[in-house]
Motif scaffolding. Structure first.
Motif, short mmCIF file in Angstrom:
data_model
loop_
_atom_site.label_atom_id
_atom_site.label_comp_id
_atom_site.label_asym_id
_atom_site.label_seq_id
_atom_site.Cartn_x
_atom_site.Cartn_y
_atom_site.Cartn_z
N ILE A 30 0.82 -1.20 0.00
CA ILE A 30 0.00 0.00 0.00
C ILE A 30 0.86 1.25 0.00
N GLY A 31 1.90 1.25 0.78
CA GLY A 31 2.73 2.43 0.94
C GLY A 31 2.08 3.40 1.90
N LEU A 32 2.84 4.38 2.33
CA LEU A 32 2.31 5.33 3.28
C LEU A 32 1.45 6.37 2.57
N PRO A 37 -2.44 15.75 -1.49
CA PRO A 37 -1.07 15.97 -1.98
C PRO A 37 -0.17 16.59 -0.91
N GLU A 38 -0.71 17.55 -0.14
CA GLU A 38 0.08 18.19 0.90
C GLU A 38 0.45 17.20 2.00
N ALA A 39 -0.47 16.33 2.36
CA ALA A 39 -0.25 15.39 3.47
C ALA A 39 0.92 14.46 3.20
N VAL A 40 1.05 13.97 1.98
CA VAL A 40 2.14 13.04 1.68
C VAL A 40 3.48 13.76 1.76
N VAL A 41 3.55 14.99 1.29
CA VAL A 41 4.80 15.75 1.35
C VAL A 41 5.17 16.05 2.81
N GLU A 42 4.20 16.51 3.59
CA GLU A 42 4.47 16.83 4.99
C GLU A 42 4.90 15.60 5.78
N SER A 43 4.22 14.49 5.59
CA SER A 43 4.58 13.25 6.30
C SER A 43 5.96 12.77 5.91
N PHE A 44 6.28 12.85 4.62
CA PHE A 44 7.60 12.44 4.15
C PHE A 44 8.69 13.29 4.81
N LEU A 45 8.51 14.61 4.81
CA LEU A 45 9.51 15.49 5.40
C LEU A 45 9.65 15.25 6.91
N GLU A 46 8.55 14.99 7.59
CA GLU A 46 8.62 14.66 9.02
C GLU A 46 9.44 13.40 9.24
N ASP A 47 9.21 12.40 8.40
CA ASP A 47 9.96 11.14 8.55
C ASP A 47 11.42 11.30 8.17
N VAL A 48 11.73 12.14 7.19
CA VAL A 48 13.14 12.40 6.87
C VAL A 48 13.82 12.99 8.10
N ASN A 49 13.19 13.99 8.71
CA ASN A 49 13.76 14.59 9.92
C ASN A 49 13.92 13.56 11.03
N VAL A 65 15.41 0.03 7.79
CA VAL A 65 14.02 0.28 8.17
C VAL A 65 13.59 1.67 7.68
N TRP A 66 14.43 2.67 7.92
CA TRP A 66 14.09 4.02 7.49
C TRP A 66 14.05 4.13 5.96
N ALA A 67 14.98 3.49 5.28
CA ALA A 67 14.98 3.54 3.80
C ALA A 67 13.68 2.95 3.26
N ASN A 68 13.23 1.84 3.82
CA ASN A 68 11.97 1.23 3.40
C ASN A 68 10.79 2.16 3.67
N ARG A 69 10.79 2.76 4.85
CA ARG A 69 9.68 3.65 5.21
C ARG A 69 9.64 4.87 4.29
N LEU A 70 10.79 5.50 4.08
CA LEU A 70 10.83 6.69 3.22
C LEU A 70 10.46 6.35 1.78
N GLN A 82 13.68 4.13 -5.26
CA GLN A 82 13.75 5.08 -4.16
C GLN A 82 14.33 4.46 -2.90
N ARG A 83 14.06 3.18 -2.71
CA ARG A 83 14.63 2.48 -1.55
C ARG A 83 16.16 2.52 -1.62
N LEU A 84 16.70 2.30 -2.82
CA LEU A 84 18.15 2.37 -2.99
C LEU A 84 18.68 3.78 -2.76
N VAL A 85 17.97 4.77 -3.29
CA VAL A 85 18.37 6.17 -3.11
C VAL A 85 18.35 6.53 -1.63
N MET A 86 17.29 6.16 -0.94
CA MET A 86 17.18 6.47 0.48
C MET A 86 18.25 5.73 1.29
#
Length: 179
Positions: A30-32, A37-49, A65-70, A82-86
């Protein structure tokens, strides 16, 4: 009776591990994403931090774990890349933090005022991260800032166009490389 107790504990742990694997597989399918559109960007940035401040980030398992989540914030067809990039980003940060250029450790923080949709079409949108700044601080052993550098987030990540592209897949919004 003691044997039964130990078997029950072992069975419980195995069941917990199986449930955990099932949840990870479900998240992978499913993915997160986000409901807007705003919610996915905000959640992603929160998780990067959160990932960059995780005290366990020096451990390969935590980075995985973090690479998979991001990566799960991205469209299903882009997650493997993206998993590889992360993973590379997190590995590089953890490696650099063992011997930072200045001080004894570095920290990275992304801040912004808000997000807003710049344009939206049927299944795509472009989300602006208003006043997005990435700040890197190098600290000494006592936690004092030795050096600090900041820059506009989109410029630092090499994004020429303003905003981050997102796509709707099966009713949820995900980050995308396209756009």
């Amino acid at each position: 009776m003691k044997t039964f107790h130990y078997l029950f504990i072992i069975w419980s742990v195995l069941l917990w591990l199986l449930v955990g694997c099932g949840a990870a597989a479900l998240e992978e399918d499913i993915g997160l994403g986000g409901v807007t559109p705003e919610a996915v960007v905000e959640s992603f940035l929160e998780d990067v931090n959160a990932a960059l401040t995780d005290p366990l980030l020096s451990e390969a398992m935590a980075r995985n774990v973090w690479a998979n989540r991001l990566a799960s914030y991205f469209a299903p067809g882009e997650r493997a890349d993206q998993r590889l990039v992360m993973q590379e980003m997190l590995d590089g940060f953890a490696r650099a933090n063992t011997q930072p250029a200045r001080g004894s450790r570095a920290e990275v923080v992304i801040t912004y005022d808000r997000t807003r949709v710049l344009q939206i079409r049927e299944n795509t949108a472009l989300v602006d991260v208003v006043n997005a700044i990435m700040t890197v601080r190098w600290r000494d052993n006592d936690g004092n800032v030795v050096l600090e550098r900041s820059g506009a987030l989109l410029q630092l990540i090499g994004r020429e166009a303003s905003g981050l592209p997102v796509i709707r897949v099966d009713g949820r919004w995900y980050l995308t490389e396209a756009g």
